[in-house]
Write a protein that holds these residues in place. Structure first.
Motif, mmCIF file in Angstrom:
data_model
loop_
_atom_site.group_PDB
_atom_site.id
_atom_site.type_symbol
_atom_site.label_atom_id
_atom_site.label_comp_id
_atom_site.label_asym_id
_atom_site.label_seq_id
_atom_site.Cartn_x
_atom_site.Cartn_y
_atom_site.Cartn_z
ATOM 1 N N LEU A 94 50.907 -9.361 62.903
ATOM 2 C CA LEU A 94 51.095 -7.966 63.300
ATOM 3 C C LEU A 94 52.311 -7.788 64.187
ATOM 4 N N LYS A 95 52.947 -6.630 63.994
ATOM 5 C CA LYS A 95 54.133 -6.265 64.762
ATOM 6 C C LYS A 95 53.853 -4.985 65.535
ATOM 7 N N GLU A 96 54.676 -4.724 66.549
ATOM 8 C CA GLU A 96 54.486 -3.493 67.313
ATOM 9 C C GLU A 96 54.608 -2.269 66.405
ATOM 10 N N ASP A 97 55.449 -2.347 65.380
ATOM 11 C CA ASP A 97 55.620 -1.224 64.450
ATOM 12 C C ASP A 97 54.371 -0.936 63.629
ATOM 13 N N ASP A 98 53.409 -1.853 63.651
ATOM 14 C CA ASP A 98 52.163 -1.614 62.917
ATOM 15 C C ASP A 98 51.190 -0.747 63.718
ATOM 16 N N THR A 99 51.544 -0.454 64.951
ATOM 17 C CA THR A 99 50.690 0.393 65.781
ATOM 18 C C THR A 99 50.559 1.772 65.165
ATOM 19 N N ALA A 100 49.336 2.188 64.910
ATOM 20 C CA ALA A 100 49.089 3.470 64.249
ATOM 21 C C ALA A 100 47.583 3.683 64.128
ATOM 22 N N THR A 101 47.236 4.879 63.707
ATOM 23 C CA THR A 101 45.867 5.132 63.279
ATOM 24 C C THR A 101 45.798 4.853 61.787
ATOM 25 N N TYR A 102 44.834 4.050 61.396
ATOM 26 C CA TYR A 102 44.703 3.644 59.999
ATOM 27 C C TYR A 102 43.553 4.410 59.347
ATOM 28 N N TYR A 103 43.835 4.957 58.177
ATOM 29 C CA TYR A 103 42.874 5.782 57.459
ATOM 30 C C TYR A 103 42.548 5.180 56.095
ATOM 31 N N CYS A 104 41.303 5.230 55.749
ATOM 32 C CA CYS A 104 40.837 4.836 54.428
ATOM 33 C C CYS A 104 40.765 6.077 53.543
ATOM 34 N N ASN A 105 41.190 5.931 52.311
ATOM 35 C CA ASN A 105 41.201 7.063 51.360
ATOM 36 C C ASN A 105 40.620 6.629 50.025
ATOM 37 N N ALA A 106 39.808 7.485 49.449
ATOM 38 C CA ALA A 106 39.275 7.275 48.099
ATOM 39 C C ALA A 106 39.850 8.363 47.201
ATOM 40 N N HIS A 107 40.626 7.949 46.221
ATOM 41 C CA HIS A 107 41.291 8.901 45.314
ATOM 42 C C HIS A 107 40.674 8.770 43.939
ATOM 43 N N GLY A 108 40.045 9.833 43.467
ATOM 44 C CA GLY A 108 39.294 9.778 42.234
ATOM 45 C C GLY A 108 40.145 9.632 40.994
ATOM 46 N N MET A 109 39.644 8.915 40.030
ATOM 47 C CA MET A 109 40.285 8.774 38.724
ATOM 48 C C MET A 109 39.201 8.800 37.660
ATOM 49 N N ARG A 110 39.641 8.933 36.416
ATOM 50 C CA ARG A 110 38.703 8.995 35.297
ATOM 51 C C ARG A 110 37.662 10.088 35.543
ATOM 52 N N ALA A 111 36.401 9.751 35.535
ATOM 53 C CA ALA A 111 35.362 10.763 35.687
ATOM 54 C C ALA A 111 35.420 11.459 37.041
ATOM 55 N N ALA A 112 36.062 10.843 38.021
ATOM 56 C CA ALA A 112 36.143 11.421 39.370
ATOM 57 C C ALA A 112 37.513 12.019 39.656
ATOM 58 N N ALA A 113 38.311 12.248 38.626
ATOM 59 C CA ALA A 113 39.664 12.780 38.814
ATOM 60 C C ALA A 113 39.630 14.091 39.591
ATOM 61 N N GLY A 114 40.551 14.216 40.553
ATOM 62 C CA GLY A 114 40.650 15.422 41.359
ATOM 63 C C GLY A 114 39.908 15.346 42.669
ATOM 64 N N ARG A 115 39.127 14.305 42.865
ATOM 65 C CA ARG A 115 38.381 14.162 44.117
ATOM 66 C C ARG A 115 39.145 13.250 45.062
ATOM 67 N N ASP A 116 39.111 13.598 46.334
ATOM 68 C CA ASP A 116 39.874 12.883 47.339
ATOM 69 C C ASP A 116 39.104 12.913 48.647
ATOM 70 N N TYR A 117 38.850 11.749 49.227
ATOM 71 C CA TYR A 117 38.064 11.669 50.448
ATOM 72 C C TYR A 117 38.773 10.794 51.477
ATOM 73 N N TRP A 118 38.576 11.156 52.753
ATOM 74 C CA TRP A 118 39.219 10.445 53.851
ATOM 75 C C TRP A 118 38.202 10.064 54.919
ATOM 76 N N GLY A 119 38.494 8.951 55.583
ATOM 77 C CA GLY A 119 37.740 8.580 56.769
ATOM 78 C C GLY A 119 38.400 9.173 58.001
ATOM 79 N N PRO A 120 37.750 9.087 59.153
ATOM 80 C CA PRO A 120 38.285 9.658 60.390
ATOM 81 C C PRO A 120 39.384 8.821 61.020
ATOM 82 N N GLY A 121 39.534 7.566 60.583
ATOM 83 C CA GLY A 121 40.591 6.712 61.109
ATOM 84 C C GLY A 121 40.118 5.753 62.179
ATOM 85 N N THR A 122 40.876 4.662 62.327
ATOM 86 C CA THR A 122 40.630 3.686 63.382
ATOM 87 C C THR A 122 41.980 3.292 63.985
#
Length: 125
Positions: A91-119
């Motif tokens: 890890l580097k100092e430039d990696d300092t940030a809030t990290y977010y998880c994202n689920a981007h739908g495809m196929r049967a779930a196309a158009g759906r997009d979800y986010w976590g609150p971040g860590t």
């Protein structure tokens, strides 16, 4: 209802490692591209890594990384546990940030997009 919850962030010294986890509920990960984004203060949110699967098949996951983290970060997923991980090494100092998880739908779930609150990840010297 989909829910994503990140964990594993914290304070680490330069050169150290952290593993972030994203616990997912309410959706079938087989129909989602899973991504990790990060956002540092005063900067735009940027894509760090993504993992795309071929659902219910033996085709291995496809992964992509930002140039700035290639060779240091690894995204992985355990669909049985509905969890996505981001292993961060050297890890580097430039990696300092809030990290977010994202689920981007495809196929049967196309158009759906979800986010976590971040860590928050803070890398200090």
């Amino acid at each position: 209802q989909a829910q994503l919850v990140e964990s594993g962030g914290g304070l680490v010294q330069v050169g150290g490692s952290l593993r972030l986890s994203c616990a997912v509920s309410g959706i079938n990960l087989n129909f989602y591209v899973m991504k990790w984004f990060r956002q540092a203060p005063g900067k735009e949110r940027e894509l760090v890594a993504s993992s795309t699967n071929a659902p219910y098949s033996s085709v291995p996951w496809m992964t992509n990384y930002a140039d700035s983290v290639k060779g240091r970060f690894t995204i992985s997923r355990d669909n049985a546990k509905s969890t996505v991980y981001l292993q961060m090494n050297s890890l580097k100092e430039d990696d300092t940030a809030t990290y977010y998880c994202n689920a981007h739908g495809m196929r049967a779930a196309a158009g759906r997009d979800y986010w976590g609150p971040g860590t928050q990840v803070t890398v200090s010297s």
